[in-house]
Design a protein around this motif. Structure first.
Motif, mmCIF file in Angstrom:
data_model
loop_
_atom_site.group_PDB
_atom_site.id
_atom_site.type_symbol
_atom_site.label_atom_id
_atom_site.label_comp_id
_atom_site.label_asym_id
_atom_site.label_seq_id
_atom_site.Cartn_x
_atom_site.Cartn_y
_atom_site.Cartn_z
ATOM 1 N N GLU A 178 15.209 27.726 20.124
ATOM 2 C CA GLU A 178 16.155 26.574 19.418
ATOM 3 C C GLU A 178 16.501 25.364 20.238
ATOM 4 O O GLU A 178 16.818 24.110 19.854
ATOM 5 N N GLU A 179 16.783 25.670 21.427
ATOM 6 C CA GLU A 179 17.233 24.533 22.263
ATOM 7 C C GLU A 179 15.996 23.729 22.509
ATOM 8 O O GLU A 179 16.388 22.413 22.727
ATOM 9 N N VAL A 180 14.987 24.246 22.749
ATOM 10 C CA VAL A 180 13.826 23.479 23.055
ATOM 11 C C VAL A 180 13.417 22.318 21.884
ATOM 12 O O VAL A 180 13.243 21.370 22.081
ATOM 13 N N MET A 181 13.410 23.103 20.765
ATOM 14 C CA MET A 181 13.143 22.396 19.635
ATOM 15 C C MET A 181 14.180 21.124 19.256
ATOM 16 O O MET A 181 13.811 20.263 18.406
ATOM 17 N N SER A 182 15.398 21.413 19.584
ATOM 18 C CA SER A 182 16.500 20.458 19.579
ATOM 19 C C SER A 182 16.145 18.838 20.241
ATOM 20 O O SER A 182 16.440 17.767 19.990
ATOM 21 N N TRP A 183 14.959 19.165 21.330
ATOM 22 C CA TRP A 183 14.584 17.968 22.156
ATOM 23 C C TRP A 183 13.415 17.186 21.438
ATOM 24 O O TRP A 183 13.377 16.134 21.293
ATOM 25 N N ILE B 286 1.584 26.990 23.399
ATOM 26 C CA ILE B 286 2.196 25.989 22.758
ATOM 27 C C ILE B 286 1.321 25.405 21.540
ATOM 28 O O ILE B 286 1.445 25.028 20.433
ATOM 29 N N THR B 287 -0.183 25.266 21.853
ATOM 30 C CA THR B 287 -1.222 24.645 20.836
ATOM 31 C C THR B 287 -1.628 25.632 19.799
ATOM 32 O O THR B 287 -2.137 25.366 18.669
ATOM 33 N N THR B 288 -1.234 26.983 19.888
ATOM 34 C CA THR B 288 -1.776 27.867 18.738
ATOM 35 C C THR B 288 -0.611 28.732 18.204
ATOM 36 O O THR B 288 -0.919 28.997 16.868
ATOM 37 N N SER B 289 0.578 28.918 18.830
ATOM 38 C CA SER B 289 1.591 29.482 18.177
ATOM 39 C C SER B 289 2.153 28.891 17.048
ATOM 40 O O SER B 289 2.616 27.583 17.475
ATOM 41 N N PRO B 290 2.592 29.705 15.870
ATOM 42 C CA PRO B 290 3.342 28.906 14.906
ATOM 43 C C PRO B 290 4.718 28.540 15.238
ATOM 44 O O PRO B 290 5.414 27.585 14.719
ATOM 45 N N ALA B 291 5.254 29.207 16.261
ATOM 46 C CA ALA B 291 6.538 28.810 16.572
ATOM 47 C C ALA B 291 6.763 27.308 17.367
ATOM 48 O O ALA B 291 7.896 26.764 17.211
ATOM 49 N N TRP B 292 5.699 27.070 17.693
ATOM 50 C CA TRP B 292 5.563 25.408 18.179
ATOM 51 C C TRP B 292 4.806 24.373 17.061
ATOM 52 O O TRP B 292 4.833 23.382 17.519
ATOM 53 N N SER B 293 4.472 25.074 16.255
ATOM 54 C CA SER B 293 3.646 24.131 15.148
ATOM 55 C C SER B 293 4.599 23.013 14.474
ATOM 56 O O SER B 293 3.959 21.935 14.013
ATOM 57 N N SER B 294 5.967 23.089 14.592
ATOM 58 C CA SER B 294 6.800 22.243 13.885
ATOM 59 C C SER B 294 7.057 21.047 14.787
ATOM 60 O O SER B 294 7.678 19.942 14.483
#
Length: 358
Positions: A265-270, A286-294
């Motif tokens: 959540e903190e990383v996404m805020s940046w 980072i390039t394959t996980s859905p958590a990073w896709s947005s």
């Protein structure tokens, strides 16, 4: 007559005693004079063979004029010294990776491992250091707040002189000039310094031409893709020097000097423009996980794996290798403005800094 004989004997005895006293006095004088001459010659010889060196934190250290035996204080210094003067190294801090050794053939891998004073796992081996008997310990890298006390403590602990040479993107040219003077390799030191100064000038002048609205933000991610290096640290200064704006908290504002374990959540805020991955594991996540896709960096294809050969180009360790990372990061962030031939720069950099093909 008897009295006269006795008087003669007494006078002779007195003369003999006087002569003995004179002889003993002369002997004492000669011994004292000779002893002082030896001491004076010894001091004079010592003065001729040593000089007072002022290091990057203002410490005055007496070191030999002709140094042939050195050891690094850790992996930062080892990276520099192994490329600059491997023939003078009598010990190493740590064995580098197989990939590094496959590229840097002149690394003094046959020398004993004495450990390091800094890093994740300090393991300095005093007994091994005594065996190799170096003339000086050399520390190179970031000027930490405690560096002066650290140097004094190491010197006291080992009984050996230790010097600190600061190496940052700004001070790297002077660091190599200083190293050249210390190790009597001024020509090489000057050649490297000129190369680094020339490239630094190009970076600075080119960045001035880039409009602020085109400057890109970034984060630098490590192990498991949730360890983010703080800004204003030795680990991220290469990309910052290249014009990247670090979205992670500043080291001066309370962030740790090493990586921070942060939640998603903190990383996404940046949500930075660019993400730099320090290792393949992080890049893959980072390039394959859905958590990073947005993340917009992922959507826009702006996730980059930092080159790893012969060392990571930006950090691990954050030493002279970061200078190559600056040129790579500048071209990666702003390819429209930096049109240099990166392969040509890399070849010359590897020759000068690592001694590959030198």
């Amino acid at each position: 007559k008897e009295r006269k004989k006795e008087r003669k004997k007494e006078r002779k005895k007195e003369r003999r005693n006087k002569m003995k006293k004179i002889f003993l006095t002369l002997l004492v004088f000669l011994t004292f004079f000779t002893s002082n001459s030896v001491i004076a010659n010894s001091i004079s010889q010592k003065d001729q063979n040593t000089y007072e060196f002022v290091d990057s934190v203002g410490r005055k250290v007496i070191i030999p004029k002709n140094i042939s035996k050195i050891v690094p204080s850790g992996t930062n210094a080892q990276l520099v010294l192994a490329g600059f003067s491997p023939e003078k190294m009598v010990g190493i801090a740590k064995k580098p990776s197989k990939e590094t050794l496959n590229t840097i053939k002149n690394f003094p891998i046959d020398k004993p491992e004495i450990g390091q004073y800094y890093g994740k796992n300090p393991n300095f081996n005093k007994e091994e250091l005594i065996k190799v008997n170096p003339q000086v310990i050399i520390d190179i890298g970031e000027k930490k707040k405690t560096i002066k006390d650290d140097m004094e403590q190491i010197s006291e602990n080992t009984g050996l002189p230790i010097i600190f040479i600061e190496l940052t993107p700004e001070t790297a040219p002077q660091a190599y000039r200083t190293l050249g003077k210390v190790l009597n390799k001024e020509k090489l030191g000057e050649e490297i310094a000129n190369f680094l100064e020339e490239k630094n000038t190009i970076i600075k002048n080119t960045l001035k031409t880039i409009p602020d609205n085109e400057k890109l933000t970034f984060i630098q991610v490590g192990n498991n893709a949730l360890n983010v290096d703080p800004s204003n640290s030795s680990h991220t200064e290469a990309i910052e020097f290249a014009g990247g704006i670090n979205k992670a908290p500043s080291k001066e504002k309370g962030a740790k000097s090493k990586t921070e374990n942060l939640n998603m959540e903190e990383v996404m805020s940046w949500d930075p423009d660019v993400i730099f991955a320090k290792d393949k594991n992080s890049y893959d996540i980072i390039t394959t996980s859905p958590a990073w896709s947005s993340f917009r960096a992922v959507k826009n294809g702006k996730v980059y794996l930092i080159p790893q050969t012969p060392y990571n180009w930006v950090t691990s360790p954050p030493s002279a290798n970061k200078m190559m990372g600056i040129y790579w990061a500048a071209k990666t962030l702003y390819p429209k403005y930096f049109t240099c031939d990166l392969k040509e720069i890399e070849t010359k950099f590897n020759k000068l800094i690592y001694g590959i093909g030198r």
